[in-house]
Design a protein around this motif. Structure first.
Motif, PDB file in Angstrom:
ATOM      1  N   UNK A   1       0.863  -1.040   0.191  1.00 25.21           N
ATOM      2  CA  UNK A   1       0.023  -0.007  -0.032  1.00 25.21           C
ATOM      3  C   UNK A   1       1.053   1.178  -0.012  1.00 25.21           C
ATOM      4  N   UNK A   2       1.941   1.164   0.964  1.00 23.83           N
ATOM      5  CA  UNK A   2       2.611   2.448   0.844  1.00 23.83           C
ATOM      6  C   UNK A   2       3.490   2.788  -0.641  1.00 23.83           C
ATOM      7  N   UNK A   3       3.921   1.665  -1.143  1.00 27.87           N
ATOM      8  CA  UNK A   3       4.612   1.692  -2.605  1.00 27.87           C
ATOM      9  C   UNK A   3       3.464   2.275  -3.591  1.00 27.87           C
ATOM     10  N   UNK A   4       2.245   1.806  -3.380  1.00 28.89           N
ATOM     11  CA  UNK A   4       1.327   1.951  -4.459  1.00 28.89           C
ATOM     12  C   UNK A   4       0.708   3.431  -4.252  1.00 28.89           C
ATOM     13  N   UNK A   5       0.637   3.709  -2.776  1.00 36.07           N
ATOM     14  CA  UNK A   5       0.281   5.322  -2.606  1.00 36.07           C
ATOM     15  C   UNK A   5       1.246   6.179  -2.957  1.00 36.07           C
ATOM     16  N   UNK A   6       2.531   5.950  -2.577  1.00 35.26           N
ATOM     17  CA  UNK A   6       3.546   6.814  -3.299  1.00 35.26           C
ATOM     18  C   UNK A   6       3.468   7.106  -4.779  1.00 35.26           C
ATOM     19  N   UNK A   7       3.585   5.877  -5.324  1.00 34.12           N
ATOM     20  CA  UNK A   7       3.344   5.861  -6.845  1.00 34.12           C
ATOM     21  C   UNK A   7       2.220   6.944  -7.193  1.00 34.12           C
ATOM     22  N   UNK A   8       0.996   6.407  -6.856  1.00 39.13           N
ATOM     23  CA  UNK A   8      -0.199   7.285  -7.333  1.00 39.13           C
ATOM     24  C   UNK A   8       0.166   8.762  -7.072  1.00 39.13           C
TER      25      UNK A   8
ATOM     26  N   UNK B   1       0.302  12.140  -9.342  1.00 43.39           N
ATOM     27  CA  UNK B   1      -0.664  13.561  -9.200  1.00 43.39           C
ATOM     28  C   UNK B   1       0.091  14.688  -8.929  1.00 43.39           C
ATOM     29  N   UNK B   2       1.246  14.619  -8.590  1.00 41.29           N
ATOM     30  CA  UNK B   2       2.173  15.694  -8.066  1.00 41.29           C
ATOM     31  C   UNK B   2       2.724  16.168  -9.824  1.00 41.29           C
ATOM     32  N   UNK B   3       3.170  15.032 -10.370  1.00 44.81           N
ATOM     33  CA  UNK B   3       3.818  15.525 -11.787  1.00 44.81           C
ATOM     34  C   UNK B   3       2.346  16.071 -12.537  1.00 44.81           C
TER      35      UNK B   3
ATOM     36  N   UNK C   1       0.629  21.623 -14.749  1.00 53.04           N
ATOM     37  CA  UNK C   1      -0.552  22.644 -14.958  1.00 53.04           C
ATOM     38  C   UNK C   1      -0.241  23.964 -14.998  1.00 53.04           C
ATOM     39  N   UNK C   2      -0.820  24.677 -15.890  1.00 52.42           N
ATOM     40  CA  UNK C   2      -0.660  26.091 -15.948  1.00 52.42           C
ATOM     41  C   UNK C   2      -1.953  27.120 -15.592  1.00 52.42           C
TER      42      UNK C   2
END
Length: 112
Positions: free
Chosen positions: A81-88, A92-94, A99-100
């Motif tokens: 879960x930690x790995x998948x949460x971080x990946x998602x 999202x951050x990327x 976004x402009x």
């Protein structure tokens, strides 16, 4: 100090990590430090620094870096879960970083 988490947070994950962090503090007999009765918002960054207070991450990216470094919270979530949460959340951050906003267009592109 415990404050209510953001309404967008998953209540189950928030609860699990708060309990894990609290139990870790009890297990390690962490000293919470002296009580502060001052209004921290009025103190501002210089006042926080003078009192040796840490500042929370100011962006999702910085918060994810803190999560990656926090063995207690990652263990509470479990490795998958930690790995998948971080990946998602990195995805999202990327997307957000690319976004402009209307404010940016108005501020930086209005001269053209």
């Amino acid at each position: 100090e415990w404050r209510l988490p953001d309404a967008a947070a998953n209540p189950y994950l928030v609860t699990a990590t708060l309990i894990a962090a609290g139990l870790d503090g009890v297990d390690r007999a962490l000293d919470p430090g002296p009580a502060l009765s001052e209004d921290l918002f009025e103190l501002g960054p210089r006042g926080w620094q003078a009192r040796g207070l840490a500042v929370l991450p100011a962006s999702l990216d910085a918060a994810l870096d803190a999560l990656e470094a926090d063995e207690v919270v990652r263990a509470a979530l479990g490795p998958e879960l930690a790995r998948e949460f971080l990946r998602l959340k990195r995805d999202e951050w990327a997307a957000w970083s690319r976004h402009v906003s209307a404010w940016e267009l108005e501020r930086y592109a209005s001269a053209f």
